[in-house]
Enzyme design. Structure first.
Site, PDB file in Angstrom:
ATOM      1  N   GLU A  18       0.834  -1.206   0.000  1.00  0.00           N
ATOM      2  CA  GLU A  18       0.000   0.000   0.000  1.00  0.00           C
ATOM      3  C   GLU A  18       0.865   1.252   0.000  1.00  0.00           C
ATOM      4  O   GLU A  18       0.555   2.231  -0.668  1.00  0.00           O
ATOM      5  CB  GLU A  18      -0.921   0.005   1.226  1.00  0.00           C
ATOM      6  CG  GLU A  18      -2.103  -0.962   1.124  1.00  0.00           C
ATOM      7  CD  GLU A  18      -3.141  -0.515   0.097  1.00  0.00           C
ATOM      8  OE1 GLU A  18      -3.093   0.650  -0.344  1.00  0.00           O
ATOM      9  OE2 GLU A  18      -4.001  -1.342  -0.267  1.00  0.00           O
TER      10      GLU A  18
ATOM     11  N   GLU B 132      -0.861  12.980  -5.144  1.00  0.00           N
ATOM     12  CA  GLU B 132      -1.727  13.293  -4.025  1.00  0.00           C
ATOM     13  C   GLU B 132      -1.071  13.044  -2.680  1.00  0.00           C
ATOM     14  O   GLU B 132      -1.745  12.964  -1.665  1.00  0.00           O
ATOM     15  CB  GLU B 132      -3.036  12.515  -4.142  1.00  0.00           C
ATOM     16  CG  GLU B 132      -3.885  12.933  -5.331  1.00  0.00           C
ATOM     17  CD  GLU B 132      -4.315  14.406  -5.260  1.00  0.00           C
ATOM     18  OE1 GLU B 132      -4.227  14.999  -4.170  1.00  0.00           O
ATOM     19  OE2 GLU B 132      -4.720  14.944  -6.309  1.00  0.00           O
TER      20      GLU B 132
ATOM     21  N   GLU C  39       0.580   3.912  -3.069  1.00  0.00           N
ATOM     22  CA  GLU C  39      -0.002   5.236  -2.845  1.00  0.00           C
ATOM     23  C   GLU C  39       1.015   6.365  -2.835  1.00  0.00           C
ATOM     24  O   GLU C  39       0.654   7.525  -3.004  1.00  0.00           O
ATOM     25  CB  GLU C  39      -0.794   5.243  -1.534  1.00  0.00           C
ATOM     26  CG  GLU C  39      -1.936   4.239  -1.569  1.00  0.00           C
ATOM     27  CD  GLU C  39      -3.025   4.546  -0.559  1.00  0.00           C
ATOM     28  OE1 GLU C  39      -2.733   5.251   0.421  1.00  0.00           O
ATOM     29  OE2 GLU C  39      -4.158   4.083  -0.770  1.00  0.00           O
TER      30      GLU C  39
END
Lengths: 227, 227
Positions: free
Chosen positions: A62, A113, A66
């Site tokens: 993860e 982001e 991300e």
DNA sequence: TATCAAAGTGTAAAAAACACACGAAGGCAA
DNA sequence: TTGCCTTCGTGTGTTTTTTACACTTTGATA
């Protein structure tokens, strides 16, 4: 919905608290949520654990998905399991904390982001992520005083002043220069390099790297890196 | 099978490592499994987390259901999530560790399938429970040196010798009597009682209780109970 | 070559940790 | 009642660790 069970099951996630150090302040990496709930809020990177992967693997996956980051230092922190922590349904989250070096810090800044925030100036966070972050900070402070994990946050070559700045940033208090250096060198963990670090119109500083062999030895038999 | 999800989900359990102290050796509470897998093997008390209860609640509930014990001291330890730790399917287990006083120790002995084992002489355990237990022991040793949690394992009234025996049992090394007593009393946490503890043909020992108010204060601002 | 700014260094005082041995108290048995 | 046995309870000197503290060195720059 092909997966059915006799009893209802909680969903299982991992969340990562990633710390970095820019030379001045301790930073945490957050991502902006694109989906509800808490859409557009900042949150810790994380996501669902797949049924065929370990928790550690899930945390690494993860984190990379991300933020693009890989890290050498990833450790389980605590598992958060209050009933309403996710408004949709029961979600239990295994939190991890990670330490990354400055090169990784700048790399992650590119991720669309993902963004670094100084721990002293955090935005409001989704879910119970503020609690998780507080727990991680407490743990980092505790660990720093009895394990030499500071190196995980510094570049491969660093000066003693940089190391001291890091300790001061994490512990939140100024440290005496002479005592700090004496102690830091006493563990026989720092190897002086030929090079010097020149910055500005003043005496250049000795560069060090740390000795991974001794580090591993200490890691195994427990440390005592109080400063 | 009324509970269906889009993706497969791991089952979530809690397991409790319960420590007790009988005056001589550190003990762990185990239960004998009645069902497969690992039928008739010894295991840590534990079971499935219900979807509407917190992890802490689940640990307390399972502990009481399986051993009849309640405890004041229950703390999350670590979450074990390797893929094959349960041969049936993916099971992630949040491990807890608990400390109980001698009265509870004897009570639990009555529970049909629960039994205390000295940590120095354990049977082979089901699942990865031996790993969990090792992790718990390490944690207990670490905690004991910087938190005054020893009191959780002693009766409400105890002698300094009993306290010392406990430290010696957990740390696995003999301690100097005079230095131990000096240190133990220096925290201003022990309140001497009027009573004495008479046992055998020799000088009776002073009984103490510990001051829960000071204990809570120390707990909040972090301790330093090294001995 | 003078100035600037951070690097680098030692010592003395205080505090904490450690090592260590014997008198006191009470039960029990002769 | 006396002596014996066993554990309780105590203090000091030594060593180690921690703390506080200020000036000289070095190289870049103007």
């Amino acid at each position: 919905m092909p997966h059915a069970y006799e009893f209802p099951r909680a969903a299982l996630t991992v969340d990562c608290v990633v710390f970095g150090f820019d030379g001045g302040e301790l930073q945490v990496l957050l991502i902006r949520r694109g989906l509800a709930p808490f859409k557009d809020k900042w949150a810790l990177p994380g996501g669902f654990v797949r049924v065929e992967e370990t928790l550690d693997d899930a945390a690494r996956r993860e984190l990379e998905e991300e933020t693009g980051l890989k890290t050498d230092f990833l450790e389980q922190l605590y598992t958060f399991g209050t009933v309403k922590r996710d408004p949709r349904e029961r979600v239990v989250s295994v939190a991890y904390f990670a330490l990354v070096k400055p090169a990784a810090v700048t790399a992650a800044t590119d991720a669309a982001e993902a963004k670094w925030f100084p721990v002293s100036d955090l935005p409001s966070l989704a879910f119970d992520h503020a609690d998780i972050l507080t727990t991680a900070l407490t743990r980092l402070r505790g660990k720093l005083t009895y394990q030499p994990i500071g190196f995980e946050l510094l570049p491969p070559k660093f000066t003693l002043t940089q190391l001291q700045r890091l300790y001061e940033a994490v512990l939140g208090e100024p440290l005496d220069k002479r005592n700090f250096r004496k102690k830091a060198l006493s563990y026989d963990l720092l190897i002086p390099l030929q090079e010097k670090h020149q910055e500005g119109p003043h005496r250049p500083a000795q560069l060090f790297r740390f000795d991974p062999v001794k580090y591993e030895k200490l890691k195994k038999k427990g440390f005592l890196f109080e400063i």
